[in-house]
Design an enzyme around this catalytic site. Structure first.
Site, PDB file in Angstrom:
ATOM      1  N   SER A  55     -19.990  50.427 -11.425  1.00 55.13           N
ATOM      2  CA  SER A  55     -19.432  49.981 -12.702  1.00 55.13           C
ATOM      3  C   SER A  55     -19.093  51.200 -13.537  1.00 55.13           C
ATOM      4  O   SER A  55     -19.688  52.282 -13.347  1.00 55.13           O
ATOM      5  CB  SER A  55     -20.451  49.108 -13.457  1.00 55.13           C
ATOM      6  OG  SER A  55     -20.072  48.931 -14.810  1.00 55.13           O
ATOM      7  N   TYR A  96     -28.693  47.413 -17.112  1.00 56.26           N
ATOM      8  CA  TYR A  96     -27.514  47.268 -16.253  1.00 56.26           C
ATOM      9  C   TYR A  96     -26.937  48.634 -15.893  1.00 56.26           C
ATOM     10  O   TYR A  96     -26.613  48.895 -14.730  1.00 56.26           O
ATOM     11  CB  TYR A  96     -26.459  46.420 -16.970  1.00 56.26           C
ATOM     12  CG  TYR A  96     -25.208  46.194 -16.157  1.00 56.26           C
ATOM     13  CD1 TYR A  96     -25.199  45.290 -15.094  1.00 56.26           C
ATOM     14  CD2 TYR A  96     -24.026  46.869 -16.450  1.00 56.26           C
ATOM     15  CE1 TYR A  96     -24.055  45.077 -14.338  1.00 56.26           C
ATOM     16  CE2 TYR A  96     -22.882  46.663 -15.700  1.00 56.26           C
ATOM     17  CZ  TYR A  96     -22.901  45.769 -14.657  1.00 56.26           C
ATOM     18  OH  TYR A  96     -21.762  45.572 -13.917  1.00 56.26           O
TER      19      TYR A  96
END
Length: 254
Positions: free
Chosen positions: A138, A151
């Site tokens: 990501s 995250y």
């Protein structure tokens, strides 16, 4: 070009969003696709979509955070040429607002889940002549994003694992790369906004869309197209790299 005829692929988290788009495209290009998914019903929906397009796919209900479950499923499949580690969950919170349980859950699914798939998949991939691993990282692994502590931690781990695996298994003919998407419009995003910003859905969606310099979120199919290239034999000279697909977010978001 980009044919996957004769190849067996495993896609974790292939029941929706980016994972579903990758599964459908890989099957369209000739791969036999095994969809590893906690939500078995969602996996079956992806299989049905693939079958409608005359592709070959199988649904496998599995909790990627359980090594025992992952080993059982992978050993039943028995053959593997392409592994896509896509399964993951999101979380909102800073370091001092993230509980231990929340942190552990994100780690178990996003990090341990990828490790479990690698642990089970690498012995099978070593038998393939054109093995490829693709991990879903990501932009959160590369830049600071507010309120995404756990995250970001998990995706940073995915980035590092990608480089490590690429180095360790190069002699085995196994390539390993990662993709780092910015915001991609999936059912998960819609549910995430509805859960955390009830009553502000349109405002938040517009705000998140505009955070990409191109002015919109990505499409799952756009990520799938990049995934197809990186897992195809045309990308045989590519390993140990991360590919942002971010609408200009990292370099142009000044």
């Amino acid at each position: 070009m980009f044919s996957l005829e004769g190849k067996t692929a495993i896609v974790t988290g292939g029941g929706s969003g980016i994972g579903r788009a990758i599964s459908v495209l890989f099957a369209t290009q000739g791969a036999q696709v095994h969809i590893i998914e906690l939500n078995a019903a969602a996996a079956e929906e992806t299989v049905n979509e693939i079958k409608e397009k005359q592709g070959l796919a199988f649904a496998c209900g599995c909790d990627v955070s359980s090594q025992q479950e992952v080993l059982k499923v992978f050993n039943q499949i028995g053959k593997l040429d392409i592994l896509v580690n896509n399964a993951g969950i999101a979380h909102i919170g800073k370091a001092d607002t993230t509980s231990e349980d929340e942190f552990t859950k994100v780690f178990d699914v996003n990090v341990k889940g990828a490790y479990n798939a690698l642990f089970a998949g690498l012995p099978l991939l070593k038998k393939s002549k054109t093995a490829a691993i693709l991990n879903m990282a990501s932009i959160a692994a590369l830049v600071g994003i507010s309120d995404r502590f756990a995250y970001s931690m998990s995706k940073g781990a995915i980035f590092a694992m990608t480089m490590s695996v690429a180095k360790d298994y190069m002699a085995d003919g196994i390539r390993c790369n990662s993709i780092s998407p910015a915001r991609v419009h999936t059912p998960f995003v819609d549910g995430f906004i509805a859960k955390n910003y009830a009553g502000q859905e349109e405002e938040i969606f517009a705000k998140l869309s505009k955070s990409q310099p191109v002015g919109r979120m990505g499409k799952p199919e756009e990520v799938a197209a990049l995934a197809l290239y990186l897992c195809s034999e045309e990308a045989g000279f590519i390993t140990g790299n991360d590919y942002p697909i971010d609408g200009g977010f990292i370099k142009l978001n000044n």
